[in-house]
Design an enzyme around this catalytic site. Structure first.
Site, PDB file in Angstrom:
ATOM      1  N   ASP A 134       0.826  -1.221   0.000  1.00  0.00           N
ATOM      2  CA  ASP A 134       0.000   0.000   0.000  1.00  0.00           C
ATOM      3  C   ASP A 134       0.858   1.269   0.000  1.00  0.00           C
ATOM      4  O   ASP A 134       0.359   2.360  -0.268  1.00  0.00           O
ATOM      5  CB  ASP A 134      -0.969   0.004   1.191  1.00  0.00           C
ATOM      6  CG  ASP A 134      -0.295  -0.041   2.555  1.00  0.00           C
ATOM      7  OD1 ASP A 134       0.953  -0.118   2.617  1.00  0.00           O
ATOM      8  OD2 ASP A 134      -1.022  -0.015   3.576  1.00  0.00           O
ATOM      9  N   TYR A 181      12.077   2.712  -0.698  1.00  0.00           N
ATOM     10  CA  TYR A 181      11.416   1.400  -0.764  1.00  0.00           C
ATOM     11  C   TYR A 181      10.121   1.507  -1.576  1.00  0.00           C
ATOM     12  O   TYR A 181       9.887   0.741  -2.520  1.00  0.00           O
ATOM     13  CB  TYR A 181      11.110   0.878   0.650  1.00  0.00           C
ATOM     14  CG  TYR A 181      10.078  -0.232   0.668  1.00  0.00           C
ATOM     15  CD1 TYR A 181      10.372  -1.497   0.161  1.00  0.00           C
ATOM     16  CD2 TYR A 181       8.788  -0.012   1.181  1.00  0.00           C
ATOM     17  CE1 TYR A 181       9.417  -2.516   0.157  1.00  0.00           C
ATOM     18  CE2 TYR A 181       7.838  -1.024   1.176  1.00  0.00           C
ATOM     19  CZ  TYR A 181       8.156  -2.277   0.663  1.00  0.00           C
ATOM     20  OH  TYR A 181       7.208  -3.282   0.657  1.00  0.00           O
ATOM     21  N   LYS A 195       9.061  -0.241  -5.195  1.00  0.00           N
ATOM     22  CA  LYS A 195       7.908  -1.131  -5.367  1.00  0.00           C
ATOM     23  C   LYS A 195       6.956  -0.542  -6.424  1.00  0.00           C
ATOM     24  O   LYS A 195       6.409  -1.266  -7.257  1.00  0.00           O
ATOM     25  CB  LYS A 195       7.167  -1.336  -4.043  1.00  0.00           C
ATOM     26  CG  LYS A 195       7.933  -2.136  -3.005  1.00  0.00           C
ATOM     27  CD  LYS A 195       8.219  -3.574  -3.400  1.00  0.00           C
ATOM     28  CE  LYS A 195       7.000  -4.451  -3.445  1.00  0.00           C
ATOM     29  NZ  LYS A 195       7.382  -5.892  -3.659  1.00  0.00           N
ATOM     30  N   ARG A 222      -1.091   2.799  10.847  1.00  0.00           N
ATOM     31  CA  ARG A 222      -0.929   1.710   9.887  1.00  0.00           C
ATOM     32  C   ARG A 222      -2.171   0.823   9.972  1.00  0.00           C
ATOM     33  O   ARG A 222      -2.832   0.759  11.001  1.00  0.00           O
ATOM     34  CB  ARG A 222       0.335   0.873  10.201  1.00  0.00           C
ATOM     35  CG  ARG A 222       1.660   1.659  10.085  1.00  0.00           C
ATOM     36  CD  ARG A 222       1.929   2.043   8.644  1.00  0.00           C
ATOM     37  NE  ARG A 222       3.189   2.752   8.413  1.00  0.00           N
ATOM     38  CZ  ARG A 222       3.308   4.085   8.358  1.00  0.00           C
ATOM     39  NH1 ARG A 222       2.251   4.872   8.558  1.00  0.00           N
ATOM     40  NH2 ARG A 222       4.483   4.640   8.090  1.00  0.00           N
TER      41      ARG A 222
END
Ligand code: NAD
Ligand code: DAU
Length: 365
Positions: free
Chosen positions: A145, A170, A174, A234
């Site tokens: 996500d 990161y 992705k 999160r």
């Protein structure tokens, strides 16, 4: 895949946290034969797969998804029905210190895997005897996500059509790999699927990530580092729910589509840490220690995304998937798992792990 045919999967990164949970689930239920290609970086742990040591239908191959010859050889030798790509550098803090490795594995490695898979898939298509296998073939890319960026407190959760806005090296790596997967569908018609999932937790997670790090530090009476003000949010999903969603997308997902997967379970970091302290104080009390007193606010992560939340109504509506585990039961099981598996914990807390902890937390005082 139908019930009678047992497929062969080339799983990459299947010695890491989510990949290994997926492989164990597939083998325990005898749902697929697995060729498991893993570079065995610091995050890959063959000990997680020890229960499969005598299983002739699981084979662990140490190697890099960026190795063209090796990947082509495995595809031709084992003729998989699907490639399931978990392999990645996955830790945001490490990507801030060393972005190059993330581009190498997550972007260049995925491109190599796509390219080799395309060659294999084309060879299948030219061989009359392999027509069924060619029609069954899927390339499933496991993503995150984090590609969607960061939400404000009242923003609606990320949907599959939310524009990409990655913020960490990161997330950018992705996002880049997701775009390559998409391009292979649109350009070459390759049978690809992409899943974008929220934060996972559960057994076998390497203790650089929030939940296992806090469990182990709290057990060992060490400070519990909370970045910034602890109010970052999160959306937590128990790992086996993620594995089941991936299996379902492989079986029933529509080619070229992406599916968001999430826990419908938003928590602030401080509330996660506090809950772990409460569970441990009950399951493993230490005389005179209230573990919440170990909580230590430390310097924030650079570019720290404030909030992630996933709208997973598409996979529910189209494929009938919902998370089964609640955060309360999932977290309780996770803490219990770390308490019950001291050998696994000791093995991962190796020299390399100590070096990382020193590097990441040494500067945050
Ligand atoms: P992990 O870091 O625990 O495991 C990654 C695995 O990939 C390790 O076994 C490692 O050895 C292997 N690997 C690394 N580079 C490789 C290479 N070049 N070739 C072959 N193998 C290599 O990661 P994880 O948490 O299990 O995540 C798996 C996938 O799921 C990743 O793609 C990640 O982006 C994605 N994801 C993770 C989460 C999460 O919360 N952990 C959430 C959503 C998506
Ligand atoms: O959202 C999915 C992503 O979740 C995956 O794509 C990543 O691979 C995975 O690592 C995870 O990324 P996060 O950065 O959200 O996870 P992490 O466990 O590193 O951190 C969770 C939150 O906790 C984050 O807001 C940072 C904070 N944190 C983390 C650590 C390690 C702390 O406050 N203290 C810590 O020591």
């Amino acid at each position: 895949m139908n019930q009678t045919y047992r497929p062969v999967f080339l799983v990459t990164g299947g010695a890491g946290f989510i990949g290994a949970n997926f492989v164990l689930r597939m083998r325990q239920n005898n749902l697929a034969k697995i060729i498991n290609l893993d570079k065995l970086t610091y995050a890959g742990n063959p000990q997680t797969l020890v229960s499969l040591a005598e299983d002739p239908e699981h084979q662990l191959v140490r190697g890099d998804i960026g190795n063209t010859e090796l990947v082509a050889h495995l595809l031709d030798k084992y003729q998989p029905d699907a490639v399931v790509n978990f392999a990645a550098e996955s830790h945001v803090d490490r990507s801030i210190l060393n972005p190059g490795e993330f581009v190498q594995t997550n972007v260049v490695g995925t491109l190599n895997l796509l390219d080799a898979s395309r060659g294999y898939w084309r060879r299948l298509s030219k061989d009359q005897a392999n027509r069924d296998k060619c029609n069954r073939f899927r390339f499933l890319h496991v993503s995150t996500d984090e590609v969607y960026g960061s939400l404000g407190p009242t923003d609606p959760p990320f949907r599959e059509d939310t524009p990409y806005a990655p913020n960490s090296p990161y997330a950018a790596s992705k996002a880049s790999s997701d775009h390559l997967v998409r391009a292979y569908y649109h350009t070459y018609g390759m049978p690809v699927l992409t899943t974008n999932c929220s934060n996972n937790y559960g057994p076998y997670q390497f203790p650089e990530k929030l939940i296992p790090l806090i469990i182990l530090n709290a057990l060992q009476g060490k400070p519990l580092p909370v970045y910034g003000d602890g109010q970052n949010v999160r959306d937590w999903l128990y790992v086996t729910d993620h594995c089941d969603a991936i299996a379902l997308v492989l079986e029933k997902g529509k080619l070229g589509e992406t599916y968001n997967i999430g826990g419908i379970n938003e928590k602030t970091n401080i509330s996660v840490v506090t809950t772990i302290c409460e569970i441990l104080d009950k399951l493993s009390p230490k005389a005179g220690l209230d573990r919440k007193s170990l909580i230590t606010f430390v310097k924030d992560r650079l570019g720290h995304d404030r909030r992630y939340a996933i709208d997973c109504s598409k996979i529910d509506r189209e494929l009938g998937w919902k998370p089964k585990e609640s955060f309360e039961t999932g977290l309780q099981q996770t803490v219990q798992w770390y308490l019950s598996n001291p050998e696994w914990v000791e093995a991962v807390q190796s020299g390399a792990y100590q070096t990382w902890i020193h590097q990441n937390y040494g500067d945050r005082k």
